[in-house]
Scaffold this motif. Structure first.
Motif, short mmCIF file in Angstrom:
data_model
loop_
_atom_site.label_atom_id
_atom_site.label_comp_id
_atom_site.label_asym_id
_atom_site.label_seq_id
_atom_site.Cartn_x
_atom_site.Cartn_y
_atom_site.Cartn_z
N CYS A 297 0.72 -1.38 0.27
CA CYS A 297 0.05 -0.33 -0.07
C CYS A 297 0.70 1.57 0.04
O CYS A 297 2.02 1.46 0.77
CB CYS A 297 -1.33 -0.49 0.93
N LEU A 303 -5.76 7.18 -3.84
CA LEU A 303 -5.40 5.65 -3.57
C LEU A 303 -6.20 5.64 -5.39
O LEU A 303 -6.96 5.49 -5.70
CB LEU A 303 -6.65 5.26 -2.98
N ASP A 304 -5.09 5.03 -6.42
CA ASP A 304 -5.18 5.10 -7.83
C ASP A 304 -5.12 4.61 -8.11
O ASP A 304 -6.19 3.94 -8.84
CB ASP A 304 -3.86 5.76 -7.83
N LEU A 306 -5.93 0.07 -7.79
CA LEU A 306 -6.19 -1.92 -7.91
C LEU A 306 -5.51 -2.18 -7.79
O LEU A 306 -6.08 -2.62 -9.01
CB LEU A 306 -7.13 -1.21 -6.59
N THR A 332 -1.88 -0.32 -4.01
CA THR A 332 -2.39 -1.01 -3.45
C THR A 332 -2.62 -2.00 -4.03
O THR A 332 -2.99 -2.67 -5.05
CB THR A 332 -4.47 -0.55 -2.79
N ARG A 352 -13.07 2.03 -3.22
CA ARG A 352 -12.02 3.00 -2.78
C ARG A 352 -10.81 4.00 -3.91
O ARG A 352 -10.00 4.70 -3.18
CB ARG A 352 -11.66 2.41 -1.41
N HIS A 353 -10.52 3.08 -4.86
CA HIS A 353 -9.07 3.59 -6.21
C HIS A 353 -10.31 4.07 -6.86
O HIS A 353 -11.35 3.77 -7.62
CB HIS A 353 -8.41 2.57 -6.26
N ARG A 354 -9.26 4.73 -7.69
CA ARG A 354 -9.91 5.24 -9.26
C ARG A 354 -10.10 4.37 -10.18
O ARG A 354 -10.95 4.21 -11.12
CB ARG A 354 -8.88 6.49 -9.68
N ALA A 356 -9.56 -0.43 -10.82
CA ALA A 356 -8.65 -1.33 -10.60
C ALA A 356 -8.48 -2.76 -11.90
O ALA A 356 -8.70 -1.96 -12.86
CB ALA A 356 -10.04 -1.75 -9.79
N THR A 383 -15.79 2.20 -9.94
CA THR A 383 -14.55 2.25 -10.34
C THR A 383 -14.19 1.01 -11.30
O THR A 383 -15.01 0.03 -12.08
CB THR A 383 -13.94 0.87 -9.22
#
Length: 439
Positions: A297, A303-304, A306, A332, A352-354, A356, A383
């Protein structure tokens, strides 16, 4: 039609079962009364047994039966490896497929003492240990005892390991019966060969919610074995089976733990998949979140991305994360351990990320990435998901690392694809904002 039965008493390993015993009797010149055997009962004329190493005798028989004008079986007796002593004596089938070896002895160079064990070896020892602790654990193989790692268990518990011959469909249905009898069967098969038994997995095992564990060796890119052996279809095929759970260990310790977890599940079938080759060094988790292992992380960054690798691709995913951080992106890396079906915790983390990004050594159009994208849509998670994997094509032979790199599944390829995905996402957001302003 002339059918030649090339009979050397073996397939991959020594042949087993009633047909094998019948062929052995025919090799000795025996038959049923009135010259009957399984071939004559099927309507063939039977010729044999014939010495397959006597070329003149074999030619004479083939010319004679060709003149009969009817379906014929020619039973030809051969010796596996005939003329090469090490191959004739190769009871362990080490020369079925070879790498580097000494022609004078037939022996491969001794393994380096410091070399990590293979995935197959780790599984074999872990299963033998599990079988020592649980008497309900049994194993089934389709004529591949040593290649799939079942030999250690067979040595310790020979009455609990069943070889059904080269018949994957029967292996799976046999396991279903064993499970109905209160046992926990472990079916060890090359990933590519389970394709043959998909209907049995679906209808004989999953439909009845049976606790059968399938261990798929050679999953993903196998390397020199070529397109027939790449185990790249299992995630796409098995992901459609209701109630079936698929695990992919990233290292040897994870394999041992996941095997125990799989054997402890009684509500339905499980799958454990791993590639060909050495297991490699362990990869520790920084944290555990609802069954997910967080491997990396980015500190003090947004948080760009995942990044979700499948199994041993975690190593390249971590290397890619460091490359992306050098470009200012926050990453992450999460190992789901149980890849399919998608855990709700993974979709929550994706939200929670831009973006995945999944990384898998299976067909990318129908594997873990496609499943995560669908799960995000079902959970109303906006996402976007980028799936990195193998193309829907037959991939030629070659070193595993080279083929993965060609598919963009090494660290550099993963980082490059993510940079493009992030750039495209940013461009879309800019365009959307501009259009909204004009409106």
């Amino acid at each position: 039609m002339i059918v030649v039965v090339n009979d050397n008493g073996r397939s991959y390993a020594p042949t087993v079962g009633a047909l094998a015993r019948h062929l052995a009797a025919l090799r000795q010149g025996g038959s049923e009364p009135l010259g009957r055997n399984v071939f004559t009962d099927l309507g063939f004329f039977y010729a044999g047994p014939v010495d397959g190493h006597d070329v003149q005798a074999l030619e004479a028989v083939l010319r004679r039966v060709r003149a009969l004008g009817r379906p014929v079986v020619v039973h030809v007796i051969t010796v596996k490896g005939k003329g090469y002593g090490p191959a004739e004596r190769d009871e362990a089938d080490c020369l079925h497929a070879v790498g580097t070896f000494d022609p004078a002895t037939g022996q491969a160079p001794p393994a380096l003492a410091t070399a990590p064990p293979s995935w197959t070896a780790v599984f074999g020892q872990a299963l033998a240990q599990l079988a020592a602790e649980r008497t309900d654990v049994v194993a089934v193989t389709a004529s591949m005892l040593r290649p799939t790692g079942l030999h250690p268990m067979a040595v310790k518990f020979p009455d609990r390991v069943f070889d059904v011959g080269i018949a994957e469909q029967h292996a799976v249905t046999c396991a279903a019966g064993l499970a109905m009898g209160g046992l926990h069967p472990v079916v060890a098969i090359y990933a590519t060969f389970l394709n043959r038994a998909f209907d049995q997995v679906l209808m004989d095992v999953a439909l009845h919610h049976l606790p059968v564990t399938f261990v798929l060796d050679r999953a993903g890119i196998t390397g020199p074995d070529g397109p027939s052996h790449h185990g790249m279809w299992d995630l796409g095929l098995l992901g459609t089976v209701p109630g079936l759970r698929i695990a992919a260990p990233r290292d040897a310790d994870c394999l041992r733990a996941l095997l125990r977890e799989a054997a402890g599940i009684t509500s339905g079938p499980t799958v454990l998949r791993f590639p060909k080759g050495q297991a490699g060094p362990g990869i520790a988790a920084l944290a555990h979140i609802d069954g997910l292992d967080i491997l990396h992380c980015s500190a003090h960054r947004p948080l760009d991305v995942l990044l979700v690798p499948v199994g041993p691709l975690a190593k390249d995913a971590l290397d890619a994360a460091h490359l992306l951080e050098e470009r200012g992106l926050g990453v992450t890396v999460a190992d789901p351990r149980w890849v399919l079906p998608i855990s709700p915790a993974l979709t929550t983390l994706a939200a929670r990320h831009r973006i995945a990004v999944t990384v898998e050594d299976g067909v990318r159009t129908s594997g873990a990435g496609a499943a995560l994208a669908q799960a995000c849509r079902d959970a109303a998670v906006a996402t976007p998901v980028t799936s990195l994997g193998l193309p829907r094509a037959f991939i030629p032979h070659g070193p595993r690392g080279t083929l993965l790199a060609q598919a963009g599944l090494d660290a550099e390829g993963i980082a490059r694809s993510i940079r493009h995905a992030v750039a495209a996402r940013s461009a879309d957001c800019v365009a959307f904002t501009s259009d909204s302003g004009r409106t």
